[in-house]
Design a protein around this motif. Structure first.
Motif, PDB file in Angstrom:
ATOM      1  N   ILE A  71       0.836  -1.045   0.137  1.00 13.51           N
ATOM      2  CA  ILE A  71       0.173  -0.086  -0.046  1.00 13.51           C
ATOM      3  C   ILE A  71       0.821   1.535   0.301  1.00 13.51           C
ATOM      4  CG2 ILE A  71      -2.106  -0.930   1.002  1.00 13.51           C
ATOM      5  CD1 ILE A  71      -1.150  -0.043   3.652  1.00 13.51           C
ATOM      6  N   GLY A  74       0.410   4.940   1.597  1.00 20.56           N
ATOM      7  CA  GLY A  74      -0.905   4.978   2.237  1.00 20.56           C
ATOM      8  C   GLY A  74      -1.897   6.149   1.831  1.00 20.56           C
ATOM      9  N   TYR A  79      -4.316   2.779  -1.977  1.00 17.36           N
ATOM     10  CA  TYR A  79      -5.451   1.849  -1.237  1.00 17.36           C
ATOM     11  C   TYR A  79      -6.292   1.421  -2.563  1.00 17.36           C
ATOM     12  CZ  TYR A  79      -4.190   2.309   3.505  1.00 17.36           C
ATOM     13  OH  TYR A  79      -3.525   1.947   4.875  1.00 17.36           O
ATOM     14  N   VAL A 110      -5.288   2.463   9.577  1.00 19.99           N
ATOM     15  CA  VAL A 110      -6.209   2.551   8.610  1.00 19.99           C
ATOM     16  C   VAL A 110      -7.176   3.089   8.896  1.00 19.99           C
ATOM     17  CG1 VAL A 110      -7.349   1.117   6.653  1.00 19.99           C
ATOM     18  CG2 VAL A 110      -5.162   0.076   7.465  1.00 19.99           C
ATOM     19  N   SER A 114      -9.530   5.373   3.975  1.00 20.67           N
ATOM     20  CA  SER A 114      -8.639   4.474   3.290  1.00 20.67           C
ATOM     21  C   SER A 114      -9.256   3.099   3.069  1.00 20.67           C
ATOM     22  CB  SER A 114      -7.409   4.002   4.228  1.00 20.67           C
ATOM     23  OG  SER A 114      -6.579   5.393   4.452  1.00 20.67           O
ATOM     24  N   LEU A 118      -9.845   1.179  -0.427  1.00 26.67           N
ATOM     25  CA  LEU A 118      -9.387  -0.341  -0.873  1.00 26.67           C
ATOM     26  C   LEU A 118     -10.662  -0.830  -1.495  1.00 26.67           C
ATOM     27  CD1 LEU A 118      -7.404  -2.564  -0.240  1.00 26.67           C
ATOM     28  CD2 LEU A 118      -8.644  -2.923   2.068  1.00 26.67           C
TER      29      LEU A 118
END
Length: 482
Positions: A71, A74, A79, A110, A114, A118
């Protein structure tokens, strides 16, 4: 003619669940962040992880952990890329070892945002569209996310991401549908079906007789060469308590030969996606209604097929648009602006919105100027332009504001008619200036997505074919007004 075995529209995406604890028996993916400077990542079952965003390492053996997913730093894009890469890695794995679900334990670092990114990457990176009579290959069915705390907040963020992903996927579905199926009537009927049952949202389909009675000369001229007559798709979302009103107009050319100014054969097959702007508008309004946003949105999609026949419109024709303004036709392959002009005037006069946004795969010039991953933004209003850019940033879609150069305003003025359709000069700019003639001084933005509306290879959360570009931006823009 035998029916084409089309995939379902909308495509069924993976399920994303947010749970308070891991479930026994599911395979696991581990997110790998960029390590602190001077430190190295420890191997997992003999496999050294990579922290590069979107890079996935497969862990062999019988341990529950099966995928190591980088990742990077970040960021949101990291993501999304990680989620997309994970979806594709799992789908590849499933071809030889079916599993029911994959789960990811989220660290304290996270955030809900995020996790939503994802999920967005997983949903869109695993998207597929293929017309086939064979059994489909196995796909990831369920992804479980397990946060450390505040499960309801994570679930809420993921649920919103699911609606945004569904909008982009639906826009992809509509763009990818082959044009031997997708004529204007099919697009209109599909839009009507997809928007039924959503609170506050109504669909009205206008046929060619209505268009003729109302004087939609641009739509009728462009659609006149096809055996499949044009339609106007009208979607109106009216939630209680809304105080702002947006008008979205999307180009709906279901196939574009170029007309008598015919395109080269090379690349013409891609013109099934020439209604990607209309697809983005339809998908966005559906998502806006599903999310229950407190802003009124009216969407218009003039749908036509630009064909070659004895009834096709010609270079040199003078076309009278809805509202009376006339256009000198210079090139029948500049058809998008012809249908948008009618819809813009009609929408502004009938609905009296606070702001107007049109979306279209309009000019090859924008592909040259900005490439294939950035949309062109023209606007008559600085506040609206800033809102579009901010909405794109929230959606993960890049926009670059282009100038409405005064030096080219006179080029759009007509000699035999009021305006010239294809006056030459910088094509993206003169096309936008042409459209501005039909906006009655309203705050207006024109989004030219000729570059990013389709892709020929996989990158990030994009797969080859229609990309669904602009659908998420339109949802986020509405959310900002709400």
């Amino acid at each position: 003619m035998a029916r084409v075995p089309l995939p379902s529209v909308p495509t069924r995406l993976a399920e994303i669940e947010v749970l308070d604890a891991s479930r026994r028996g599911a395979l696991e993916a581990v997110l790998v962040p960029q390590p602190a400077e001077g430190t190295e990542l420890e191997p997992v079952a003999g496999v050294r992880p990579s922290a590069k965003a979107g890079e996935v390492k497969l862990v062999p053996g019988d341990a529950p952990v099966r995928w190591l997913v980088g990742i990077g730093e970040g960021r949101a894009a990291n993501y999304r890329a990680a989620g997309a890469a994970l979806a594709r890695a799992v789908d590849s794995y499933l071809e030889h070892d079916p599993v029911g679900a994959v789960q990811v334990a989220l660290s304290e670092d996270v955030t809900t945002e995020s996790a939503a990114e994802l999920a967005m990457g997983v949903l869109l990176g695993g998207y597929r569209y293929k017309v086939t009579g064979e059994e489909p290959k196995p796909r990831l069915k369920t992804l479980r996310l397990i946060p450390r705390a505040d499960v309801p907040a994570f679930a809420e963020a993921v649920d919103r991401a699911k609606e945004l992903a569904a909008a982009a996927a639906l826009a992809r579905d509509l763009a990818n549908t082959p044009s031997n199926v997708k004529d204007p009537a099919w697009l209109a009927g599909t839009a009507e079906r997809l928007t039924s049952g959503l609170s506050g949202l109504t669909a009205t389909i206008r046929d060619e007789r209505w268009l003729a009675d109302q004087g939609f000369g641009g739509v009728l001229a462009v659609g006149g060469g096809s055996a499949s007559p044009p339609r106007l798709i009208e979607l109106d979302y009216r939630p209680r308590g809304a105080t702002r009103h947006l008008l979205y107009v999307g180009k709906g050319i279901t196939f574009d030969t170029g007309g008598l100014s015919i395109k080269p054969a090379e690349g013409m097959h891609l013109m099934r996606t020439d209604m990607a702007g209309g697809a983005a508008v339809i998908a966005a309004v559906r998502a806006i209604a599903a999310l229950g946003l407190k802003v009124r949105v009216t969407a218009l999609v003039p749908a036509a097929e630009n064909h070659v026949s004895g009834s096709a419109y010609r270079p040199g024709d003078i076309v009278r648009h809805y509202g009376g303004k006339t256009t000198e036709v210079g090139n029948t392959d500049a058809e998008g602006r012809m249908v948008l002009a009618d819809a813009l005037v009609y929408g502004i006069k009938r609905f009296k919105p606070d702001a107007v946004v049109d979306v279209a795969t309009l000019t090859g010039a924008m592909k040259v100027a900005l490439g294939l991953r950035t949309g062109g933004l023209f606007a008559s209003d600085d506040d609206l332009a800033a809102r579009v850019v901010a909405a794109g940033e929230a959606a993960g879609e890049a926009w670059w504001r282009m100038p409405l150069l005064e030096a080219h305003e006179e080029a759009v003025k007509g000699d035999l008619g009021d305006v010239k359709q294809a006056p030459g000069g910088p094509g993206g700019i003169t096309a936008a200036l042409f459209l501005r003639e039909f906006t009655a001084g309203m705050p207006w933005a024109h989004l030219d997505i000729a570059g990013p509306a389709r892709a020929d290879r996989t990158y990030a959360d994009v797969v080859p074919g229609g990309t669904g570009f602009a659908a998420r931006t339109l949802v986020e823009l509405a959310a900002a007004y709400a």
